[in-house]
Design an enzyme around this catalytic site. Structure first.
Site, PDB file in Angstrom:
ATOM      1  N   CYS A 139      35.634  33.620  38.397  1.00 18.78           N
ATOM      2  CA  CYS A 139      36.058  34.155  39.692  1.00 18.78           C
ATOM      3  C   CYS A 139      37.516  34.593  39.684  1.00 18.78           C
ATOM      4  O   CYS A 139      37.875  35.608  40.289  1.00 18.78           O
ATOM      5  CB  CYS A 139      35.831  33.123  40.790  1.00 18.78           C
ATOM      6  SG  CYS A 139      36.679  31.544  40.516  1.00 18.78           S
TER       7      CYS A 139
ATOM      8  N   GLN B 169      29.955  37.896  39.267  1.00 22.52           N
ATOM      9  CA  GLN B 169      30.284  37.075  38.098  1.00 22.52           C
ATOM     10  C   GLN B 169      29.067  36.372  37.529  1.00 22.52           C
ATOM     11  O   GLN B 169      29.144  35.747  36.468  1.00 22.52           O
ATOM     12  CB  GLN B 169      31.345  36.049  38.463  1.00 22.52           C
ATOM     13  CG  GLN B 169      30.879  34.978  39.451  1.00 22.52           C
ATOM     14  CD  GLN B 169      32.008  34.108  39.957  1.00 22.52           C
ATOM     15  OE1 GLN B 169      32.799  34.538  40.789  1.00 22.52           O
ATOM     16  NE2 GLN B 169      32.079  32.887  39.449  1.00 22.52           N
TER      17      GLN B 169
ATOM     18  N   ASN C 152      34.253  38.710  47.817  1.00 22.25           N
ATOM     19  CA  ASN C 152      33.798  37.703  46.867  1.00 22.25           C
ATOM     20  C   ASN C 152      33.294  38.389  45.596  1.00 22.25           C
ATOM     21  O   ASN C 152      33.300  39.617  45.490  1.00 22.25           O
ATOM     22  CB  ASN C 152      32.700  36.843  47.501  1.00 22.25           C
ATOM     23  CG  ASN C 152      32.542  35.492  46.840  1.00 22.25           C
ATOM     24  OD1 ASN C 152      33.165  35.193  45.829  1.00 22.25           O
ATOM     25  ND2 ASN C 152      31.704  34.655  47.409  1.00 22.25           N
TER      26      ASN C 152
ATOM     27  N   HIS D 165      37.527  27.942  43.612  1.00 23.82           N
ATOM     28  CA  HIS D 165      37.066  29.327  43.567  1.00 23.82           C
ATOM     29  C   HIS D 165      38.205  30.252  43.979  1.00 23.82           C
ATOM     30  O   HIS D 165      39.039  29.892  44.821  1.00 23.82           O
ATOM     31  CB  HIS D 165      35.884  29.492  44.531  1.00 23.82           C
ATOM     32  CG  HIS D 165      35.160  30.801  44.425  1.00 23.82           C
ATOM     33  ND1 HIS D 165      34.685  31.301  43.228  1.00 23.82           N
ATOM     34  CD2 HIS D 165      34.821  31.721  45.366  1.00 23.82           C
ATOM     35  CE1 HIS D 165      34.064  32.454  43.452  1.00 23.82           C
ATOM     36  NE2 HIS D 165      34.149  32.739  44.736  1.00 23.82           N
TER      37      HIS D 165
END
Length: 452
Positions: free
Chosen positions: A79, A73, A394, A373
């Site tokens: 996110c 990102q 992630n 997040h």
């Protein structure tokens, strides 16, 4: 009039005598000097790093889900979009025997910002009778257009606009570095809000105010196209499958692409939260006032459960081979370089000879923690039927963690995980029934109103 020789000290004032006693106490302990030198030289994380925890948090898992390449990102707060699209692409790739690929995050970012601009100005119209310095108006003006979002906001975008492969609408400078774009667009929206409120005070009717709003949204569209490019309406989908066979599907709309290639029904999924605060009883549903992006879309909806139920729902979905979108407080006890999320990774209390003890409820109530997040659970290590650590996909690129993946201890899961998105089929009957309750509306500034 005489001047007093000594001003009386107000109660609660920090006196010179007190400060001197604190200094004397500090100097009386040789360990204080050692700690001061170590922290000043190496930083608190360097001093507090727990090597035993680093060794224990290995990247092996009894159950793993196949994923695509780790996404990035960059310097943006998308996110929640990355996590949603990562879960969706896993379904598309598996269902169609595809090699790993990416869906366009820039495409949904464009529509999210356009919809958020419209949503913001609609809230300004809702609150015309509120004074400008009211808490609700000031909350609206605080961040008219930011990158963050929620699961239900993701579903709203996919429902309305579909999705496209990344090559159809690739990243731009400002999709990956969004701060200046957000600042300028927010300035435009605050300016429009001020003009709408001025016109209202001057006697303008609702139709006139809404016409002004619509004109302003057209301006936002134009600016977004400069920053992010213009979204495609039709495209050709070309790819090679895992057998290296070439496929071409011409003339697809984003909505038709989603309908044809995705098997997952996003409406079958619900946000489960663990917020153990006194004002949020378990087994109840919640929504948040003025938290959304698409006007007329679905509202944010949460079902609050205890931590054991929360964990077992996540475990059931991962063991079935399906990723879990989740929201957490990623800045807490997080070693980014090696990709470790563990309550024991830093021994701050030992390094500083103090205590930071707070319950999960206290951290929420007193502003110490909230969702910051979103990521995706893609694996778990199970011992005697219980999870010990979780594999996390992630969206910070391959340089953070283990080729972009993180490992989360079960203790960290309990302490800093706040939201998981679960297929309703995993809910026991009691929770399925609880989901039908009218939701309790939380204030916009509630911790559960934070955006991932």
């Amino acid at each position: 009039m005489s001047i007093p020789s000594k001003t009386l000290q107000a109660e609660g004032t920090l006196s010179a005598e007190q400060v001197a006693s604190y200094a004397a106490q500090f100097q009386a302990s040789p360990l204080n000097q050692v700690r001061m030198n170590a922290v000043a030289t190496s930083g608190i994380q360097g001093v507090a790093t727990n090597r035993a925890a680093l060794v224990q948090m290995q990247f092996t898992f009894s159950n793993e889900i196949e994923t695509g390449p780790v996404t990035n990102q960059k310097q943006s707060g998308r996110c929640w979009l990355f996590a949603g699209l990562n879960a969706l692409r896993a379904d598309i790739a598996k269902a169609n025997h595809m090699k790993p690929f990416e869906l366009s995050q820039c495409y949904l970012m464009f529509w999210d910002k356009l919809e958020k601009a419209n949503y913001f100005l609609e809230r300004i119209l809702d609150t015309l009778e509120e004074p400008t310095d009211s808490r609700i108006v000031q909350w609206l003006l605080q961040a008219p257009l930011q990158d963050g979002g929620q699961w239900d906001m993701f579903v709203n975008l996919v429902d309305k606009y579909g999705v496209v492969p990344q090559y159809v609408m690739p990243e731009t400078f400002h999709s990956g570095k969004s701060a200046q774009m957000n600042k300028l667009l927010s300035q435009k929206l605050r300016s429009a809000a001020a003009e709408i409120r001025r016109r209202h005070r001057a006697g303008a009717d609702t139709a006139g105010l809404r016409a002004f709003k619509d004109e302003h949204i057209g301006e936002i569209y134009r600016l977004l196209a400069y920053f992010l490019g213009q979204p495609p309406t039709v495209f050709d989908f070309e790819y090679r499958d895992k057998d290296d066979l070439f496929h071409r599907d011409a003339g697809l709309t984003p909505q038709a692409f989603l309908a044809k290639y995705a098997t997952i029904d996003l409406h079958n999924y619900v946000s489960i939260i663990n917020a153990p605060t006194a004002d949020k009883p378990f087994g109840r549903t919640y929504t948040v006032q003025y938290l959304g992006n698409v006007e007329g879309g679905r509202d944010v909806l949460y079902l609050n459960v205890d931590i054991e139920t929360f964990k077992q729902l996540a475990l059931a979905q991962v063991l079935e081979g399906e990723p879990v979108w989740f929201g957490c407080d990623v800045g807490q006890m997080s070693e980014r370089t090696q990709g470790i999320l563990d309550t024991a990774v830093f021994d701050y209390e030992g390094a500083l000879d103090t205590s930071f003890e707070m319950s999960k409820a206290d951290r929420l109530d007193y502003g110490e923690s909230q969702m910051t997040h979103a990521m995706v659970l893609t694996g778990v290590n199970v011992v005697d039927g219980q999870p010990t650590r979780w594999k996390v996909e992630n969206s910070w690129g391959k340089d953070a963690g283990n080729d972009g993946f993180f490992v989360m201890s079960d203790a960290w899961f309990e302490a800093f995980m706040y939201q998981i998105v679960i297929d309703k089929k995993h809910l026991p009957d009691t929770l399925a029934e609880a989901l039908q309750q009218p939701p309790i509306q939380l204030k916009p500034w509630d911790p559960m109103g934070s955006l991932a």
